[in-house]
Design a protein around this motif. Structure first.
Motif, short mmCIF file in Angstrom:
data_model
loop_
_atom_site.label_atom_id
_atom_site.label_comp_id
_atom_site.label_asym_id
_atom_site.label_seq_id
_atom_site.Cartn_x
_atom_site.Cartn_y
_atom_site.Cartn_z
N PRO A 76 0.81 -1.24 0.00
CA PRO A 76 0.00 0.00 0.00
C PRO A 76 0.83 1.28 0.00
CG PRO A 76 -0.94 -1.61 1.51
CD PRO A 76 0.37 -2.18 1.04
N TRP A 77 1.95 1.29 0.72
CA TRP A 77 2.74 2.51 0.77
C TRP A 77 3.30 2.88 -0.59
CZ3 TRP A 77 7.74 2.65 -0.86
CH2 TRP A 77 8.44 1.43 -0.94
N LEU A 78 3.64 1.84 -1.39
CA LEU A 78 4.16 2.10 -2.73
C LEU A 78 3.06 2.60 -3.65
CD1 LEU A 78 6.56 2.00 -4.63
CD2 LEU A 78 6.05 -0.41 -5.09
N VAL A 79 1.86 2.05 -3.50
CA VAL A 79 0.72 2.52 -4.29
C VAL A 79 0.43 3.98 -3.98
CG1 VAL A 79 -1.76 2.25 -4.68
CG2 VAL A 79 -0.30 0.22 -4.49
N ARG A 80 0.44 4.33 -2.70
CA ARG A 80 0.19 5.72 -2.31
C ARG A 80 1.25 6.65 -2.86
NH1 ARG A 80 -1.23 3.19 2.67
NH2 ARG A 80 0.85 3.65 3.52
N LEU A 81 2.51 6.21 -2.81
CA LEU A 81 3.61 7.04 -3.31
C LEU A 81 3.48 7.26 -4.82
CD1 LEU A 81 6.26 8.50 -2.73
CD2 LEU A 81 7.46 6.32 -3.12
N ALA A 82 3.21 6.17 -5.56
CA ALA A 82 3.06 6.28 -7.01
C ALA A 82 1.87 7.14 -7.38
CB ALA A 82 2.91 4.88 -7.62
N THR A 83 0.78 7.00 -6.65
CA THR A 83 -0.42 7.79 -6.92
C THR A 83 -0.16 9.27 -6.66
OG1 THR A 83 -1.83 5.92 -6.30
CG2 THR A 83 -2.84 8.10 -6.31
N PHE A 84 0.47 9.57 -5.54
CA PHE A 84 0.78 10.97 -5.21
C PHE A 84 1.69 11.58 -6.27
CE2 PHE A 84 3.65 14.09 -3.30
CZ PHE A 84 2.73 15.02 -2.82
N GLY A 85 2.70 10.83 -6.68
CA GLY A 85 3.64 11.33 -7.67
C GLY A 85 2.97 11.62 -9.00
N LEU A 86 2.09 10.71 -9.45
CA LEU A 86 1.41 10.91 -10.73
C LEU A 86 0.47 12.10 -10.67
CD1 LEU A 86 0.77 9.96 -13.60
CD2 LEU A 86 -1.02 8.51 -12.64
N MET A 87 -0.32 12.19 -9.59
CA MET A 87 -1.26 13.31 -9.48
C MET A 87 -0.52 14.65 -9.47
SD MET A 87 -4.34 12.07 -9.50
CE MET A 87 -3.78 10.78 -10.61
N ALA A 88 0.59 14.72 -8.73
CA ALA A 88 1.36 15.96 -8.68
C ALA A 88 1.93 16.31 -10.05
CB ALA A 88 2.49 15.82 -7.65
N TYR A 89 2.42 15.29 -10.75
CA TYR A 89 2.99 15.53 -12.08
C TYR A 89 1.92 16.04 -13.05
CZ TYR A 89 4.92 14.52 -16.70
OH TYR A 89 5.33 14.61 -18.00
N LEU A 90 0.74 15.41 -13.03
CA LEU A 90 -0.33 15.81 -13.94
C LEU A 90 -0.79 17.24 -13.66
CD1 LEU A 90 -2.49 12.56 -14.16
CD2 LEU A 90 -0.99 13.51 -15.91
N GLN A 91 -0.94 17.56 -12.39
CA GLN A 91 -1.44 18.89 -12.04
C GLN A 91 -0.50 19.99 -12.51
OE1 GLN A 91 -2.21 18.88 -7.82
NE2 GLN A 91 -3.58 17.12 -7.95
N ASN A 92 0.77 19.68 -12.66
CA ASN A 92 1.75 20.70 -13.04
C ASN A 92 2.19 20.62 -14.50
OD1 ASN A 92 2.52 22.17 -10.42
ND2 ASN A 92 2.63 20.02 -9.81
#
Length: 244
Positions: A76-92
């Motif tokens: 789960p921690w890896l899923v959360r990290l990957a999700t956070f990274g993708l969302m941050a990248y897309l938003q910017n």
């Protein structure tokens, strides 16, 4: 699959008769799932740069084995990290990504579209949707659902300049292995319906006329009649019975 249920419910409760389904990207895959699982509710299928793997020679046994195979999800921690990274990248990088996906007509990737994508990306539930991908069963190949389950008239309206994959090769491969499928090749990217809408509309109208002409030659189907005669509150049950 579960993704087909909203389409099924809309057709039986609102449309009240078999419909031509059209979808782009993951929407194309959902439309294909609907046609595969509820063919009595669909009169034609249109895929616009659809998502979904293509696996020539795939059989029902292959699909069943893939569904039964255990899937080891990442921690789960890896899923959360990957999700956070993708969302941050897309938003910017929304503007940059849209220009990349709209190679023929980047002006159509306007400020309004960028704002809407940013709004959706900032929704906390967007991260939940992305994270769910890690836990879902292996999806059925696109060609298997079209050729073995749907078996009906299908149009592939393909932006061949799509940078996400070999769009031209995918379209032609589907045409080779799926009967009753025709392809429109357009000089556009991943969203041709937005980039070159006039060309996509022309293809949709041509295909819809072909479907209507075919239905006129063969007459109304028994499933069509059964759905139309049934009260809206009971149509989902009738659709399930006709499909089983």
């Amino acid at each position: 699959g579960a993704a087909a249920l909203p389409c099924r419910d809309f057709i039986v409760s609102v449309v009240g008769a078999p419909a031509v389904l059209a979808g782009n990207s993951i929407g194309g895959y959902i439309c294909t799932s609907t046609a595969a699982d509820y063919p009595c509710l669909v009169s034609g299928l249109v895929l616009i740069n659809s998502a979904g793997a293509i696996s020539p020679g795939c059989t029902a046994a292959d699909v069943e084995a893939a569904a039964a195979a255990p899937k080891k999800a990442p921690p789960p921690w890896l899923v959360r990290l990957a999700t956070f990274g993708l969302m941050a990248y897309l938003q910017n990088s929304i503007a940059k990504q849209l220009k990349w996906l709209y190679p023929t007509n980047p002006a159509n990737a306007d400020a309004w579209l960028q704002k809407e994508i940013y709004r959706a990306a900032c929704d906390s539930r967007s991260a939940d949707v992305f994270a769910s991908v890690f836990y879902l069963p292996k999806p059925r190949p696109l060609n298997y659902m079209i050729a073995e389950l749907w078996k009906g008239p299908t149009a592939v309206v393909q932006g061949v300049l799509d940078p996400l994959n070999d769009a031209l090769g995918r379209a032609r491969q589907l045409a080779e292995i799926c009967p009753d499928l025709q392809v429109w090749e357009l000089q556009a990217g991943h969203c041709p319906h937005d980039e070159v809408p006039e060309q996509v509309n022309a293809a949709l109208l041509e295909f819809a006329e072909q479907v209507m002409s075919r239905e006129g030659q063969h007459g109304a189907t028994s499933s069509n009649n059964a759905i139309q005669r049934t009260p809206p509150s009971e149509r989902v049950a009738v659709a399930a019975e006709l499909t089983s």
